[in-house]
Design a protein around this motif. Structure first.
Motif, PDB file in Angstrom:
ATOM      1  N   ASP A  91      -2.987 -11.299   1.190  1.00 40.93           N
ATOM      2  CA  ASP A  91      -3.480 -10.957  -0.146  1.00 40.93           C
ATOM      3  C   ASP A  91      -2.492 -11.293  -1.255  1.00 40.93           C
ATOM      4  N   ASP A 122       0.827  -1.199   0.000  1.00 42.92           N
ATOM      5  CA  ASP A 122       0.000   0.000   0.000  1.00 42.92           C
ATOM      6  C   ASP A 122       0.862   1.249   0.000  1.00 42.92           C
ATOM      7  N   GLU A 148      -0.496  -7.925   5.173  1.00 43.00           N
ATOM      8  CA  GLU A 148      -1.229  -7.797   3.910  1.00 43.00           C
ATOM      9  C   GLU A 148      -0.580  -8.626   2.809  1.00 43.00           C
TER      10      GLU A 148
END
Length: 549
Positions: free
Chosen positions: A538, A281, A534
């Motif tokens: 993911d 991110d 994450e």
């Protein structure tokens, strides 16, 4: 020479020299690989005997970026701790030798796999590139061996503290503890990546790895690795160079504070090497970019302290005017001149680092040979020339010999040769990078690109600069052999500067490790916990099917 000179214990000196022997063997072999690499990139030379370009590239990166630096730093720090906080105990010295043997065995295993072309994965060893299991095991042994040696150094520090309660520890010992603590924490990342992902994957025990996690764990280690290289050079700049020029340290407290700040801000910043990678991110990338720029603070503190030392010395010799002190510096002493060339190179090197770490400007230079040029200014000039400057007095100090006038003059020539070669090669790398020339690529892979015609003159310039640098390596090897075996017997000083008379008293809070380690752990958890969770949950686009274990 003064009869009261404090010398490194002969037994500790042998341990330090053993590390330096391996370091300079790595310099010779890795330097040859670097020369071949620049020649191939020029398009004017082909590797003989079926040697692969990436085999040479891996040899160069691993031997110079990991082996040379780690062994030299460990040897220098063993000597520095022994010199400033007392001779190692028998148990600590045995631990130091065990660490050296483990590191050396690991280095031999890793090197053999590279030479057999079983590990042409570069020094970053990114998955999905896969190396032989012995390559990963060898790297693990190098790290474990350094942990054992570092533990011996910290044991000596703890022993000194117990014997001297309420007093600040010797500055070089304190700096060594900071550097080893940073190393311990940073290498945990690469150790986890190798032991739980890459090594089992190479052995066939697991089918897949999470590529993004392995890269992130590498750069969790890879950026503080840069400061592991740099802080021993800073030790010399803060503590040794002032003594060499005949002056005193500007401030003991400033030196300690800058090292603590490097410890805090060097580890939780690895994502700035991954600014173009999907799966992370942008918020967390930005957080680490901000933390990266905080490292500018101790860097500027170091620059201020250095030039304050120079000016104080010059004023004491009667210098007047804004830059009158400059003429008073010992320009005929290689112990000063060669590290000073490195200091000057660090100015544009630091400026390039700001560009590399910038969220926007990084897009222009990412994965171009600009980045390689940056590394060669910082590590291969600022750091390595300072290591060479240390060698000029450390090796004769440990071997009971002296730096002769002839070797001093040759050392200055060597430093100038290195500076000229690096100026040519690194400048060409920076310019070619701005034109889009890729890093980690040979002429055969980019020669057909439409814009390659624009890169060729700069690739040729790199080969010229690399050839001059190799001459500098030959001169350095000659100097090292002379100072080790052939220089006249005598006593060479291990220079450690005193603190300036008017400097402020060093506060004991710098020795309160509970505070600094707690802040360090908090920063790491803030910077990495959510991003890694994450990545595991993911995964980046296109990485489905990869798993953590």
């Amino acid at each position: 020479m003064s009869q009261t000179m404090i010398k490194v214990d002969r037994r500790d000196g042998k341990l330090a020299m053993a590390h330096l022997y391996v370091a300079f063997i790595a310099l010779a072999l890795g330097g040859l690989a670097g020369l071949l690499q620049t020649l191939v990139r020029s398009g004017r030379f082909e590797l003989p005997l079926g040697i692969d370009y990436y085999q040479v590239l891996t040899t160069h990166g691993v031997l110079l970026g990991l082996v040379l630096t780690t062994f030299f730093i460990m040897g220098f720090q063993f000597a520095a701790v022994s010199r400033t906080s007392g001779t190692f105990t028998k148990k600590a010295r045995i631990a130091g030798w065990i660490g050296f043997v483990v590191m050396t065995v690991g280095t031999i295993m890793t090197t053999i796999m590279i030479l057999l072309n079983e590990a042409s994965v570069l020094y970053t060893f990114y998955a999905p590139l896969q190396a032989h299991a012995l390559f990963y095991l060898g790297l693990t042994l190098v790290i474990v061996g350094s942990w054992i040696g570092g533990g011996a150094m910290i044991a000596n520090y703890v022993r000194w503290r117990k014997a001297n309660p309420g007093k600040p520890s010797p500055i070089l010992t304190f700096m060594t503890v900071i550097n080893m603590l940073m190393w311990f924490v940073a290498t945990l990342g690469v150790a986890v990546s190798v032991l739980f992902q890459l090594l089992p994957w190479s052995l066939g025990w697991i089918d897949t790895v999470n590529v993004l996690v392995t890269r992130t764990l590498f750069w969790y280690f890879g950026h503080p690795l840069v400061y592991f290289w740099l802080l021993p050079a800073y030790m010399a700049w803060y503590v040794i160079i002032p003594k060499v020029i005949g002056g005193k340290m500007f401030s003991d407290s400033m030196a300690r504070l800058s090292f603590i700040l490097f410890l805090l801000f060097s580890i939780p910043v690895g994502l700035h090497h991954q600014l173009t990678e999907p799966g992370i991110d942008a918020f967390w990338k930005y957080i680490q970019v901000v933390l990266t720029f905080l490292v500018v603070i101790p860097s500027l503190m170091t620059a201020f302290s250095l030039f304050a030392n120079f000016e104080m010395f010059g004023r004491s010799k009667g210098a007047t005017g804004l830059f009158g002190w400059f003429k008073m510096l010992p320009w005929k002493d290689a112990r000063f001149v060669v590290p000073f060339i490195g200091m000057i190179a660090f100015i544009p090197g630091g400026a390039g680092g700001i560009i590399n770490a910038s969220f926007q400007m990084n897009q222009v230079v990412h994965n171009t040979i600009w980045v390689t040029g940056h590394f060669h200014l910082t590590v291969a000039t600022a750091v390595i020339l300072t290591f060479f400057g240390i060698t000029y007095w450390l090796v004769p100090h440990l071997t009971g010999r002296v730096l002769t006038k002839a070797m001093n003059q040759l050392a200055i020539i060597q430093g100038i040769v290195w500076g000229v070669g690096m100026l040519i090669m690194s400048s060409a790398m920076h310019i070619a990078g701005l034109l889009g020339a890729p890093r980690r690529s040979s002429f055969s892979t980019y020669g057909d690109a439409p814009q390659a015609i624009d890169w060729i003159p700069y690739q040729v310039a790199q080969a010229i600069g690399g050839s001059i640098l190799f001459l500098g390596i030959i001169l350095m090897i000659i100097i090292f052999i002379n100072l080790t075996f052939f220089a006249p017997k005598g006593e060479e000083e291990f220079p450690v500067a005193e603190v300036a008379d008017k400097a402020e008293r060093t506060p004991m809070v710098f020795e309160n490790w509970k505070i600094w380690v707690t802040i360090l752990v908090a920063l790491i958890l803030i910077a990495y916990t959510v991003p890694i969770m994450e990545m595991i949950q993911d995964g980046p686009p296109g990485s489905k099917g990869f798993k953590l274990w």
